[in-house]
Design an enzyme around this catalytic site. Structure first.
Site, PDB file in Angstrom:
ATOM      1  N   LYS A  26      11.586-111.051  41.335  1.00  8.30           N
ATOM      2  CA  LYS A  26      11.780-112.190  42.398  1.00  8.30           C
ATOM      3  C   LYS A  26      11.457-113.608  43.140  1.00  8.30           C
ATOM      4  O   LYS A  26      11.256-113.889  42.149  1.00  8.30           O
ATOM      5  CB  LYS A  26      11.641-110.846  43.816  1.00  8.30           C
ATOM      6  CG  LYS A  26      11.916-109.640  43.588  1.00  8.30           C
ATOM      7  CD  LYS A  26      12.480-109.026  44.861  1.00  8.30           C
ATOM      8  CE  LYS A  26      12.484-107.116  44.188  1.00  8.30           C
ATOM      9  NZ  LYS A  26      12.401-106.151  45.052  1.00  8.30           N
ATOM     10  N   HIS A  63      21.889-106.383  41.938  1.00 13.23           N
ATOM     11  CA  HIS A  63      20.266-105.814  43.080  1.00 13.23           C
ATOM     12  C   HIS A  63      20.587-105.917  43.966  1.00 13.23           C
ATOM     13  O   HIS A  63      21.351-106.862  44.802  1.00 13.23           O
ATOM     14  CB  HIS A  63      19.705-106.807  43.228  1.00 13.23           C
ATOM     15  CG  HIS A  63      18.286-106.513  43.488  1.00 13.23           C
ATOM     16  ND1 HIS A  63      17.775-106.289  44.635  1.00 13.23           N
ATOM     17  CD2 HIS A  63      16.886-105.771  42.703  1.00 13.23           C
ATOM     18  CE1 HIS A  63      16.652-105.766  44.565  1.00 13.23           C
ATOM     19  NE2 HIS A  63      16.454-105.636  43.424  1.00 13.23           N
ATOM     20  N   GLU A 120      19.160-106.375  47.203  1.00 13.45           N
ATOM     21  CA  GLU A 120      19.162-107.916  48.033  1.00 13.45           C
ATOM     22  C   GLU A 120      20.418-109.123  47.914  1.00 13.45           C
ATOM     23  O   GLU A 120      20.187-109.608  48.458  1.00 13.45           O
ATOM     24  CB  GLU A 120      17.999-108.275  47.409  1.00 13.45           C
ATOM     25  CG  GLU A 120      16.397-108.003  48.227  1.00 13.45           C
ATOM     26  CD  GLU A 120      14.977-107.578  47.015  1.00 13.45           C
ATOM     27  OE1 GLU A 120      15.151-108.321  46.212  1.00 13.45           O
ATOM     28  OE2 GLU A 120      14.560-106.262  46.968  1.00 13.45           O
ATOM     29  N   GLY A 130      10.184-102.914  47.721  1.00 10.99           N
ATOM     30  CA  GLY A 130       9.014-103.100  48.738  1.00 10.99           C
ATOM     31  C   GLY A 130       8.752-101.775  49.593  1.00 10.99           C
ATOM     32  O   GLY A 130       8.572-102.162  50.757  1.00 10.99           O
TER      33      GLY A 130
HETATM   34  P1  PGA Z   1       9.567-102.616  44.431  1.00 12.63           P
HETATM   35  O1  PGA Z   1      11.321-103.273  44.250  1.00 12.63           O
HETATM   36  O2  PGA Z   1       8.753-102.209  42.952  1.00 12.63           O
HETATM   37  O3  PGA Z   1       8.631-103.768  44.444  1.00 12.63           O
HETATM   38  O4  PGA Z   1      10.073-101.415  45.195  1.00 12.63           O
HETATM   39  C1  PGA Z   1      12.280-103.198  42.677  1.00 12.63           C
HETATM   40  C2  PGA Z   1      13.254-103.862  42.731  1.00 12.63           C
HETATM   41  O5  PGA Z   1      13.295-104.203  43.942  1.00 12.63           O
HETATM   42  O6  PGA Z   1      13.584-104.025  42.044  1.00 12.63           O
END
Ligand code: PGA
Length: 249
Positions: free
Chosen positions: A11, A92, A94, A170
């Site tokens: 990220k 993704h 996000e 997350g």
């Molecule tokens: P995370 O994120 O392992 O921090 O939960 C996974 C991702 O968004 O690919």
């Protein structure tokens, strides 16, 4: 046999010196030379490619849906390909939620990536409300269908799917192995519906969402979980390597 792989998604984290240190640690820790990929900030791709050993593929977290031209700030699929990048994450959650990427944009990105010989990691997954309402299979199914109905069987051979329930990203809350497996087999059946048994059996489907060394082995024991897309835990070389080793154990 389908390919198993653990992919890290850094990220918008790390300075260049932290990024280099992480790759150096991965080089040292990856004693079995297991194939893996890390999706890094695009700005660092070149520097990290020069550092990473052959088994560590340096990928991108995003790509433009446009071919080229007046799109300030964008990075094209052709540019990534010209840098020998292999993997790129597309869709993704996000990108979908914070940057308003629609299924249409995601499908354009998949198309242009395939045309430029990249291997897209198509991400899908439902929000907590959808999970609670109980129609998550249908929701995820539609995200996958939207893309698969526009590509060919040959294209599918170059796509990895990542199921990442938004409520587990997350948050420290992982889907249970059984919850993840339920969605993974559902996704594999969608691939089967479009392209038949053989291609569905060969499609790598990753789970993502708070994967850690402590829960990885249980997830990987499921029949249709072929690896993981790891966010937070991929920022620590040892925990990332422990997850990779759990996938090969
Ligand atoms: P995370 O994120 O392992 O921090 O939960 C996974 C991702 O968004 O690919």
């Amino acid at each position: 046999m389908r390919e198993k792989i653990v992919i890290g998604n850094w990220k918008m984290n790390t300075s260049i010196s932290e990024a280099k240190q992480l790759v150096e640690e991965l080089n040292k820790a990856n004693k079995n030379n297991t194939k893996t990929a890390v999706l890094v900030p695009s700005l660092y791709i070149n520097a990290l490619q020069n550092l990473a050993n052959k088994s560590i593929h340096i990928g991108a977290q995003n790509v433009s849906s446009f071919e080229k031209g007046a799109f300030t700030g964008e990075i094209s699929a052709a540019m990534l390909n010209s840098m020998q990048v292999e993997y790129v994450a597309i869709g993704h959650s996000e990108r979908r939620t914070i940057f308003n990427e629609t299924d249409n944009i995601i499908s354009e990105k998949i198309k242009i990536s395939l045309e430029n010989n990249l291997k897209p990691i198509l991400c899908c997954g439902e929000a907590l409300e959808v999970r609670k309402a109980g129609d998550f299979l249908d929701f995820v199914g539609k995200q996958i269908d939207f893309v698969l109905e526009k590509i060919t069987a040959n294209d599918m051979k170059n796509i990895i799917i990542a199921y990442e329930p938004i409520w587990a990203i997350g948050t420290g809350e992982t889907a249970s192995a059984a919850q993840a497996q339920e969605v993974h087999i559902y996704i594999r059946n969608i691939v089967k519906k479009h392209f038949g048994n053989e291609i569905a059996d060969k499609t790598t489907i990753l789970y993502g969402g708070s994967v850690k060394p402590s829960n990885a082995a249980e997830l990987f024991a499921e029949q249709d979980i072929d690896g993981a897309l790891v966010g937070g835990a991929s920022l620590n070389a040892q925990s990332f390597i422990d997850i990779i080793n759990a996938n090969n154990g």
